[in-house]
Write a protein that holds these residues in place. Structure first.
Motif, PDB file in Angstrom:
ATOM      1  N   GLU A 112      15.596  26.156  15.175  1.00  0.00           N
ATOM      2  CA  GLU A 112      15.446  27.536  15.614  1.00  0.00           C
ATOM      3  C   GLU A 112      15.500  27.591  17.126  1.00  0.00           C
ATOM      4  OE1 GLU A 112      12.060  29.610  14.115  1.00  0.00           O
ATOM      5  OE2 GLU A 112      12.786  29.517  12.065  1.00  0.00           O
ATOM      6  N   PRO A 113      16.101  28.605  17.742  1.00  0.00           N
ATOM      7  CA  PRO A 113      16.956  29.540  17.025  1.00  0.00           C
ATOM      8  C   PRO A 113      18.223  28.837  16.566  1.00  0.00           C
ATOM      9  CG  PRO A 113      17.080  29.947  19.391  1.00  0.00           C
ATOM     10  CD  PRO A 113      16.048  28.889  19.187  1.00  0.00           C
TER      11      PRO A 113
ATOM     12  N   TYR B  85       5.714  30.039  23.771  1.00  0.00           N
ATOM     13  CA  TYR B  85       6.617  30.590  24.799  1.00  0.00           C
ATOM     14  C   TYR B  85       6.391  32.090  25.037  1.00  0.00           C
ATOM     15  CZ  TYR B  85       9.449  26.320  25.132  1.00  0.00           C
ATOM     16  OH  TYR B  85       9.883  25.040  25.367  1.00  0.00           O
ATOM     17  N   GLN B  86       6.494  32.881  23.944  1.00  0.00           N
ATOM     18  CA  GLN B  86       6.368  34.328  24.137  1.00  0.00           C
ATOM     19  C   GLN B  86       4.898  34.730  24.327  1.00  0.00           C
ATOM     20  OE1 GLN B  86       8.936  33.122  21.886  1.00  0.00           O
ATOM     21  NE2 GLN B  86      10.111  33.582  23.737  1.00  0.00           N
TER      22      GLN B  86
ATOM     23  N   TYR C 295      13.892  36.386  18.375  1.00  0.00           N
ATOM     24  CA  TYR C 295      13.412  35.148  17.739  1.00  0.00           C
ATOM     25  C   TYR C 295      12.939  35.433  16.313  1.00  0.00           C
ATOM     26  CZ  TYR C 295      13.824  32.183  21.835  1.00  0.00           C
ATOM     27  OH  TYR C 295      14.327  31.446  22.874  1.00  0.00           O
TER      28      TYR C 295
ATOM     29  N   GLU D 291      10.642  21.618  26.904  1.00  0.00           N
ATOM     30  CA  GLU D 291      12.008  21.140  27.151  1.00  0.00           C
ATOM     31  C   GLU D 291      11.926  19.662  27.564  1.00  0.00           C
ATOM     32  OE1 GLU D 291      13.952  24.072  26.845  1.00  0.00           O
ATOM     33  OE2 GLU D 291      11.975  25.007  26.830  1.00  0.00           O
TER      34      GLU D 291
ATOM     35  N   LEU E 178      19.693  32.075  24.665  1.00  0.00           N
ATOM     36  CA  LEU E 178      19.669  30.960  25.622  1.00  0.00           C
ATOM     37  C   LEU E 178      20.633  31.148  26.788  1.00  0.00           C
ATOM     38  CD1 LEU E 178      19.136  27.812  23.368  1.00  0.00           C
ATOM     39  CD2 LEU E 178      17.536  29.555  24.101  1.00  0.00           C
TER      40      LEU E 178
ATOM     41  N   ALA F 102       6.491  27.827  18.430  1.00  0.00           N
ATOM     42  CA  ALA F 102       7.246  28.012  19.686  1.00  0.00           C
ATOM     43  C   ALA F 102       7.124  29.458  20.172  1.00  0.00           C
ATOM     44  CB  ALA F 102       8.716  27.633  19.490  1.00  0.00           C
ATOM     45  N   THR F 103       7.095  30.398  19.235  1.00  0.00           N
ATOM     46  CA  THR F 103       6.915  31.801  19.628  1.00  0.00           C
ATOM     47  C   THR F 103       5.540  31.994  20.266  1.00  0.00           C
ATOM     48  OG1 THR F 103       8.362  32.498  17.829  1.00  0.00           O
ATOM     49  CG2 THR F 103       6.933  34.180  18.770  1.00  0.00           C
TER      50      THR F 103
ATOM     51  N   ARG G 231      11.619  23.263  16.030  1.00  0.00           N
ATOM     52  CA  ARG G 231      10.917  24.484  16.456  1.00  0.00           C
ATOM     53  C   ARG G 231      10.751  25.486  15.326  1.00  0.00           C
ATOM     54  NH1 ARG G 231      10.053  24.342  21.762  1.00  0.00           N
ATOM     55  NH2 ARG G 231      11.631  23.546  23.198  1.00  0.00           N
TER      56      ARG G 231
ATOM     57  N   LYS H 159      12.351  16.072  21.143  1.00  0.00           N
ATOM     58  CA  LYS H 159      12.066  16.364  19.727  1.00  0.00           C
ATOM     59  C   LYS H 159      13.314  16.371  18.854  1.00  0.00           C
ATOM     60  CE  LYS H 159      12.044  21.128  20.916  1.00  0.00           C
ATOM     61  NZ  LYS H 159      13.505  21.205  20.685  1.00  0.00           N
TER      62      LYS H 159
ATOM     63  N   PHE I 189      16.039  28.881  29.597  1.00  0.00           N
ATOM     64  CA  PHE I 189      14.629  28.476  29.679  1.00  0.00           C
ATOM     65  C   PHE I 189      14.401  27.327  30.666  1.00  0.00           C
ATOM     66  CE2 PHE I 189      14.426  31.116  25.986  1.00  0.00           C
ATOM     67  CZ  PHE I 189      13.154  31.655  26.020  1.00  0.00           C
TER      68      PHE I 189
ATOM     69  N   ARG J  30      23.368  19.060  27.039  1.00  0.00           N
ATOM     70  CA  ARG J  30      22.920  20.444  27.068  1.00  0.00           C
ATOM     71  C   ARG J  30      23.853  21.234  27.969  1.00  0.00           C
ATOM     72  NH1 ARG J  30      19.071  23.252  24.351  1.00  0.00           N
ATOM     73  NH2 ARG J  30      17.498  24.141  25.677  1.00  0.00           N
TER      74      ARG J  30
ATOM     75  N   ARG K  91      21.119  32.782  18.841  1.00  0.00           N
ATOM     76  CA  ARG K  91      20.815  31.696  19.793  1.00  0.00           C
ATOM     77  C   ARG K  91      21.640  31.824  21.075  1.00  0.00           C
ATOM     78  NH1 ARG K  91      18.806  26.303  19.545  1.00  0.00           N
ATOM     79  NH2 ARG K  91      19.642  25.089  21.268  1.00  0.00           N
TER      80      ARG K  91
ATOM     81  N   ARG L 130      14.335  34.033  12.746  1.00  0.00           N
ATOM     82  CA  ARG L 130      13.441  33.323  11.821  1.00  0.00           C
ATOM     83  C   ARG L 130      13.478  33.946  10.428  1.00  0.00           C
ATOM     84  NH1 ARG L 130       9.045  32.876  15.059  1.00  0.00           N
ATOM     85  NH2 ARG L 130      10.313  31.196  15.924  1.00  0.00           N
TER      86      ARG L 130
HETATM   87  P1  TMP Z   1      15.818  24.125  22.110  1.00  0.00           P
HETATM   88  O1  TMP Z   1      17.136  23.876  21.522  1.00  0.00           O
HETATM   89  O2  TMP Z   1      15.517  23.410  23.359  1.00  0.00           O
HETATM   90  O3  TMP Z   1      14.705  23.987  21.134  1.00  0.00           O
HETATM   91  O4  TMP Z   1      15.957  25.661  22.591  1.00  0.00           O
HETATM   92  C1  TMP Z   1      15.271  26.684  22.163  1.00  0.00           C
HETATM   93  C2  TMP Z   1      14.698  27.461  23.351  1.00  0.00           C
HETATM   94  O5  TMP Z   1      14.153  28.659  22.860  1.00  0.00           O
HETATM   95  C3  TMP Z   1      13.580  26.701  24.036  1.00  0.00           C
HETATM   96  O6  TMP Z   1      13.640  26.947  25.421  1.00  0.00           O
HETATM   97  C4  TMP Z   1      12.342  27.362  23.494  1.00  0.00           C
HETATM   98  C5  TMP Z   1      12.775  28.752  23.186  1.00  0.00           C
HETATM   99  N1  TMP Z   1      12.073  29.366  22.049  1.00  0.00           N
HETATM  100  C6  TMP Z   1      11.206  30.427  22.268  1.00  0.00           C
HETATM  101  O7  TMP Z   1      11.014  30.829  23.404  1.00  0.00           O
HETATM  102  N2  TMP Z   1      10.608  31.013  21.190  1.00  0.00           N
HETATM  103  C7  TMP Z   1      10.831  30.608  19.900  1.00  0.00           C
HETATM  104  O8  TMP Z   1      10.261  31.180  18.960  1.00  0.00           O
HETATM  105  C8  TMP Z   1      11.741  29.495  19.676  1.00  0.00           C
HETATM  106  C9  TMP Z   1      12.005  29.040  18.284  1.00  0.00           C
HETATM  107  C10 TMP Z   1      12.332  28.909  20.773  1.00  0.00           C
END
Ligand code: TMP
Length: 215
Positions: free
Chosen positions: A36-37, A101-102, A67, A9, A51, A97-98, A93, A13, A156, A149, A47, A71
């Motif tokens: 994405e999402p 993050y996951q 997610y 975050e 979020l 990112a998966t 993303r 990007k 997140f 935002r 999304r 995708r």
């Molecule tokens: P963003 O608009 O900041 O990119 O928001 C997407 C949020 O979702 C960001 O906190 C990252 C999270 N994310 C995942 O946790 N897993 C994923 O696969 C993707 C694409 C995003």
């Protein structure tokens, strides 16, 4: 050509991707800019769920599957058709990112995530990935100061600093594992310098198109 932009975050990007898009357009390329999402109508609905801070404490596997659902729809209805029309796809993303993050941050098994991706999308991956890297302390303070935002998308950002540190470490190890695909950019630098780093990587790969070819 399928190009993704990744980072924690506040890495900038989204803005840097738009700037890269302007640069490629000026060189004569047709583009699809997506994220994405989101990206598709279904994706935008997914999304909003993912979020929303109201979903604090969502089960990690349920989160993963949302997610992945986003995708699958995104790749099959938007990205693949655009690539078939020879567009350059820039995506904010993707599967990295998966993993970050996951996988690295939430602790789901990385091999299981890769197996899901293989099964659902035949391991469809970008040709090039820009990792906008910076310390989470800087990223989070930028993200929290970003008024564009909305609070509705803050789930997140509300995670603790060590969560974001794990995301960053995850991205860095993914980049180390695949140096051919990843370009690591110092995103703590001034925006002009970040744009310059991205532009010079693109210049090598995208020669100026001749828009008025001689008959
Ligand atoms: P963003 O608009 O900041 O990119 O928001 C997407 C949020 O979702 C960001 O906190 C990252 C999270 N994310 C995942 O946790 N897993 C994923 O696969 C993707 C694409 C995003």
């Amino acid at each position: 050509m399928f190009i993704t932009f990744e980072g924690i975050e506040g890495s900038g990007k989204t803005t840097r991707m738009r700037e890269a898009g302007r640069f490629l357009q000026s060189r004569g390329y047709e583009l699809l800019l997506t994220r994405e999402p989101g990206g598709t109508a279904l994706g935008e609905r997914i999304r909003a769920i993912l979020l929303s801070p109201e979903q604090k404490g969502m089960d990690p596997t349920a989160e993963l599957l949302l997610y992945m659902a986003d995708r699958a729809d995104h790749v099959n209805t938007l990205i693949r058709p655009a690539l078939a029309k020879k567009k350059v796809v820039l995506c904010d993303r993707y599967f990295d990112a998966t993993l970050a993050y996951q996988g690295y941050a939430r602790g789901l098994d990385i091999e299981l995530l890769r197996a899901f991706h293989r099964t659902a999308l035949n391991d469809f991956m970008p040709d090039l990935t820009f990792l906008l890297d910076l310390p989470p302390e800087i990223g989070l303070s930028r993200a929290l100061g970003d008024r564009s935002r909305s609070d509705a998308e803050s789930r997140f950002e509300q995670e603790a600093l060590d969560f974001h540190a794990r995301v960053r470490a995850g991205y860095l190890s993914l980049a180390d594992e695949d140096p051919e695909r990843f370009i690591r950019i110092d995103a703590a630098a001034a925006p002009e310098s970040v744009d310059r780093q991205i532009r010079s990587a693109l210049e090598e790969r995208f020669p100026e198109q001749d828009r008025n070819p001689q008959k």
